[in-house]
Design a protein around this motif. Structure first.
Motif, mmCIF file in Angstrom:
data_model
loop_
_atom_site.group_PDB
_atom_site.id
_atom_site.type_symbol
_atom_site.label_atom_id
_atom_site.label_comp_id
_atom_site.label_asym_id
_atom_site.label_seq_id
_atom_site.Cartn_x
_atom_site.Cartn_y
_atom_site.Cartn_z
ATOM 1 N N ALA A 78 2.757 -13.045 -24.758
ATOM 2 C CA ALA A 78 3.059 -14.185 -22.459
ATOM 3 C C ALA A 78 4.435 -14.154 -22.701
ATOM 4 C CB ALA A 78 2.359 -14.804 -22.785
ATOM 5 N N LYS A 79 4.900 -14.360 -23.352
ATOM 6 C CA LYS A 79 6.302 -15.284 -22.789
ATOM 7 C C LYS A 79 7.024 -13.423 -23.016
ATOM 8 C CE LYS A 79 11.193 -17.019 -24.780
ATOM 9 N NZ LYS A 79 11.327 -17.615 -25.923
ATOM 10 N N ASP A 80 6.764 -12.389 -23.104
ATOM 11 C CA ASP A 80 7.415 -11.207 -23.703
ATOM 12 C C ASP A 80 7.414 -11.003 -21.985
ATOM 13 O OD1 ASP A 80 6.757 -11.217 -26.294
ATOM 14 O OD2 ASP A 80 8.799 -11.669 -25.819
ATOM 15 N N VAL A 81 6.163 -10.773 -22.181
ATOM 16 C CA VAL A 81 5.063 -9.752 -20.202
ATOM 17 C C VAL A 81 6.203 -10.784 -19.449
ATOM 18 C CG1 VAL A 81 3.522 -10.569 -19.252
ATOM 19 C CG2 VAL A 81 3.000 -9.413 -21.408
ATOM 20 N N ILE A 82 6.189 -12.132 -19.142
ATOM 21 C CA ILE A 82 6.452 -12.968 -17.934
ATOM 22 C C ILE A 82 7.914 -12.603 -17.827
ATOM 23 C CG2 ILE A 82 7.501 -15.119 -17.398
ATOM 24 C CD1 ILE A 82 4.432 -15.966 -18.507
ATOM 25 N N SER A 83 8.906 -12.174 -19.046
ATOM 26 C CA SER A 83 10.053 -11.854 -19.139
ATOM 27 C C SER A 83 10.575 -11.080 -18.517
ATOM 28 C CB SER A 83 10.782 -12.233 -20.504
ATOM 29 O OG SER A 83 10.834 -13.417 -21.139
ATOM 30 N N TYR A 84 9.416 -9.983 -19.324
ATOM 31 C CA TYR A 84 9.708 -8.954 -18.581
ATOM 32 C C TYR A 84 9.254 -8.016 -17.193
ATOM 33 C CZ TYR A 84 9.840 -6.244 -23.023
ATOM 34 O OH TYR A 84 10.477 -5.994 -24.867
ATOM 35 N N VAL A 86 9.952 -10.631 -14.707
ATOM 36 C CA VAL A 86 11.185 -11.263 -13.905
ATOM 37 C C VAL A 86 11.767 -9.900 -13.487
ATOM 38 C CG1 VAL A 86 12.338 -13.250 -14.298
ATOM 39 C CG2 VAL A 86 9.947 -13.910 -14.546
ATOM 40 N N ASP A 87 12.041 -9.333 -14.915
ATOM 41 C CA ASP A 87 13.497 -8.531 -14.310
ATOM 42 C C ASP A 87 12.628 -7.296 -14.381
ATOM 43 O OD1 ASP A 87 12.806 -6.752 -16.852
ATOM 44 O OD2 ASP A 87 14.279 -8.132 -17.987
ATOM 45 N N GLY A 88 12.220 -7.163 -14.081
ATOM 46 C CA GLY A 88 11.033 -6.388 -13.030
ATOM 47 C C GLY A 88 10.964 -4.743 -14.117
ATOM 48 N N SER A 89 10.979 -5.553 -15.375
ATOM 49 C CA SER A 89 10.911 -4.354 -15.642
ATOM 50 C C SER A 89 9.605 -3.605 -16.669
ATOM 51 C CB SER A 89 11.350 -3.700 -18.121
ATOM 52 O OG SER A 89 11.794 -5.292 -17.843
ATOM 53 N N LEU A 90 8.770 -4.619 -16.329
ATOM 54 C CA LEU A 90 7.370 -5.004 -16.704
ATOM 55 C C LEU A 90 6.474 -3.995 -15.424
ATOM 56 C CD1 LEU A 90 4.523 -5.841 -18.720
ATOM 57 C CD2 LEU A 90 4.310 -7.201 -16.281
ATOM 58 N N LYS A 91 6.404 -3.602 -14.008
ATOM 59 C CA LYS A 91 5.897 -3.398 -13.422
ATOM 60 C C LYS A 91 6.996 -1.845 -13.616
ATOM 61 C CE LYS A 91 6.012 -2.868 -8.300
ATOM 62 N NZ LYS A 91 5.865 -4.213 -7.252
ATOM 63 N N GLN A 92 7.827 -1.297 -14.034
ATOM 64 C CA GLN A 92 8.690 -0.037 -14.517
ATOM 65 C C GLN A 92 7.611 0.534 -15.198
ATOM 66 O OE1 GLN A 92 10.938 1.196 -11.991
ATOM 67 N NE2 GLN A 92 9.913 2.827 -13.322
ATOM 68 N N ARG B 407 10.890 -20.076 -15.633
ATOM 69 C CA ARG B 407 11.894 -20.733 -14.934
ATOM 70 C C ARG B 407 13.665 -20.261 -15.024
ATOM 71 N NH1 ARG B 407 9.054 -25.776 -16.076
ATOM 72 N NH2 ARG B 407 7.649 -25.958 -13.728
ATOM 73 N N GLN B 408 14.322 -20.398 -16.320
ATOM 74 C CA GLN B 408 14.749 -19.673 -17.168
ATOM 75 C C GLN B 408 15.713 -18.581 -17.192
ATOM 76 O OE1 GLN B 408 14.259 -21.428 -21.675
ATOM 77 N NE2 GLN B 408 16.076 -21.999 -21.421
ATOM 78 N N GLN B 409 14.024 -17.594 -16.802
ATOM 79 C CA GLN B 409 14.073 -16.133 -16.434
ATOM 80 C C GLN B 409 14.626 -16.009 -15.332
ATOM 81 O OE1 GLN B 409 13.953 -13.864 -18.569
ATOM 82 N NE2 GLN B 409 13.781 -15.185 -20.862
ATOM 83 N N THR B 410 14.728 -16.877 -14.386
ATOM 84 C CA THR B 410 14.330 -16.470 -12.714
ATOM 85 C C THR B 410 15.596 -16.877 -12.955
ATOM 86 O OG1 THR B 410 11.778 -17.068 -12.629
ATOM 87 C CG2 THR B 410 13.749 -16.408 -10.696
#
Lengths: 102, 450
Positions: A78-84, A86-92, B407-410
């Motif tokens: 979950a953590k990795d997925v959310i991080s990706y 947020v920075d737009g790379s998941l969509k890509q 929150r942190q990532q954002t």
């Protein structure tokens, strides 16, 4: 592990979950929101569920579910997925794997 | 008390003055002062020497000198008698005779000065007040002994013995007085620090009461374990807020004084790194008491209005910032808008997971197999239910962690999209916004009620 790999390569977006896991529910919702229709495999309803969970843990997935594969490649929990996300790379990644088109 | 031992100049704390004195000693009295020094130590434990009084300055700089002068009087008289070598005694008698008139004059002439110097001297002279009384004692002693200085040696010896006892007594008095003064000082310092601590605690208590936290009385130990985790976090959060204020002030002054980009970058990074601290604290606190964090009781009431999964909503924050960060390039605008969208999506996903959790928990607790009469089966069911419910509750920590991660990532992604200067302004804007929310809370809590 083979079962995991086999299932992971069958579709562009694959998520291994457990029916009781609510975080899995969150990740599923996120994928639906993005327009992807991932293949969902519930480990507690799989014959070799326990071995698969062990295999996922060996891949470095903690907690073992949800475990996300995109284009046959292990992405993370979950953590990795959310991080990706947020920075737009998941969509890509989803676009590249042809899970979504825009 | 400065110790002045002519035989061991290393221990002389009066420094150059002592050195000067020593040279005087040598020129004036030869070996006399050495024996005098030893005797002084033995008899009086004051380690003072006679010739110092010759160096007495009216400005009272040599506080020790007045005592030493008095001591000299005593020591001269005392050591005279105690000298085994009587040969020198005869030599010293004239010296003594010489010095007597000086001594006689000194108490009168210099007492005011010494009194002044006593008052003027502060910290290093912890025993200055007792020195006054001691001086007075010595003066009293000096009088009669000086008066008897001219009498025959036998009378003088009696005087010297008496003086020796008196001197010893006086020395002991001095020591006792000094020790009690030091004890008093330590006690007062302890009281002062305790008072400070007390006011700090009272302030924290007041703040906590305002936030509506239930403050249990000292006797209530029932939820001490959880309470400790919660209270410990509250304290750490308060400290983090103070540190944040300091960092933000530094940032603000840097922005206002238009410092260079590299320097600004460092300060901005400091602030963002400091943000990581609070998430680490929340993570630790959540392990101890996840419900305290989720409840938002550690935040002020107005902040709690906007509470989402134990903190703020990143999407809301971005909405506020976009308007405040103008001017932005088109690319930045797009990036920020997308970021707001993605954080909104992630928030929704996590919210849905929480809803699923609620539903699952409710189902677990509401589930009772119909028509089962067997009591042991019921108990087993009940325990099974509880175990399942416990497992579900355990996942709350995971949700909180993912929310904080979001929150942190954002924030991280936002900084990637902005220039250093824009990042600085963004951090200031975020801080100002939350400060206003907290101020609103204070106003709200202090509002007059009918």
């Amino acid at each position: 592990m083979d079962r995991v790999r086999e299932l992971a390569s069958k579709k562009a977006a694959v998520i291994f979950t457990k029916s009781s896991c609510c975080m899995c529910h969150s990740i599923k919702s996120l994928f639906y929101e993005l327009g992807a229709s991932p293949a969902i495999h519930e480990l507690d309803h799989e014959a070799s569920g326990r071995e698969m969970e062990w295999a996922l843990r060996n891949l470095g997935c903690t907690p073992s579910v949800p475990a996300v594969f995109i284009g046959g490649r292990f992405i993370g929990s979950a953590k990795d997925v959310i991080s990706y996300h947020v920075d737009g790379s998941l969509k890509q990644m989803l676009i590249d794997a042809k899970a979504i088109w825009f | 008390m400065p110790s002045f031992v002519p035989a061991t100049p290393a221990s002389n704390s009066i420094g150059s003055e002592g050195n000067v004195v020593q040279s005087n000693q040598n020129t004036d009295f030869g070996s006399f002062e050495h024996s005098l020094g030893f005797r002084i130590e033995d008899a009086i434990n004051l380690s003072r020497t006679d010739p110092v009084f010759n160096q007495i300055k009216p400005n009272g700089r040599a506080l020790g000198t007045d005592i030493q002068a008095r001591a000299f009087n005593k020591s001269v008289v005392a050591s005279e008698r105690d000298q085994s070598s009587t040969a020198s005694a005869s030599q010293r008698i004239p010296l003594q005779k010489e010095s007597q008139p000086n001594l006689l004059s000194i108490p009168g002439g210099h007492s005011e000065n010494w009194g002044d110097s006593n008052m003027a001297d502060t910290s290093p002279r912890t025993d200055s007040s007792s020195d006054d009384t001691d001086d007075r004692n010595q003066r009293l002693e000096a009088g009669p002994s000086a008066a008897l200085g001219a009498s025959d040696s036998s009378g003088r010896s009696k005087e010297k013995a008496v003086d020796q006892k008196t001197l010893r007594r006086l020395a002991q008095n001095r020591e006792a007085a000094r020790k009690s003064r030091l004890r008093k000082k330590a006690y007062v310092q302890q009281l002062e620090s305790s008072r400070l601590k007390l006011t700090q605690l009272e302030q924290e208590l007041q703040r906590a009461r305002q936030q509506g936290i239930f403050i249990s009385s000292s006797g209530d130990q029932s939820h001490s374990s959880n309470g400790n985790g919660a209270m410990a976090f509250d304290v750490e959060y308060a400290r983090w807020l103070e540190e944040q204020n300091r960092h933000i002030n530094e940032l603000r002054s840097a922005v206002n004084s238009h410092v260079g980009d590299t320097e600004l970058r460092i300060i901005v990074d400091n602030v963002t790194t400091h943000f990581d601290d609070i998430y680490r604290l929340k993570d630790t606190a959540a392990k101890a008491d996840v419900f305290h964090i989720l409840s938002g009781m550690w935040k002020t009431p107005a902040e709690r209005c906007f509470l989402w999964l134990g903190g703020f909503r990143s999407s809301e924050l971005l909405k506020l910032l976009i308007s405040q960060l103008e001017p932005l390039t088109d690319q930045q605008m797009m990036g920020l808008y997308n970021l707001q969208q993605t954080s909104q999506q992630a928030e929704d996903a996590l919210s849905q997971g929480m809803e699923a959790l609620q539903q699952s928990l409710a189902e677990t607790l509401a589930n009772s197999p119909p028509g089962s009469t067997e009591s042991s089966g019921n108990v087993a069911n009940y325990m099974g239910q509880m175990a399942m419910a416990m497992g579900k509750l355990g996942t709350l920590e995971g949700f909180l962690r993912q929310a904080d991660n979001l929150r942190q990532q954002t924030l991280l992604q936002m900084h990637r999209l902005l220039t250093t200067r824009q990042s600085a302004r963004a951090l200031l804007a975020i801080h100002d916004y939350f400060s206003r929310l907290r101020a609103l809370s204070s106003l709200w809590l202090a509002r007059p009620r009918e």
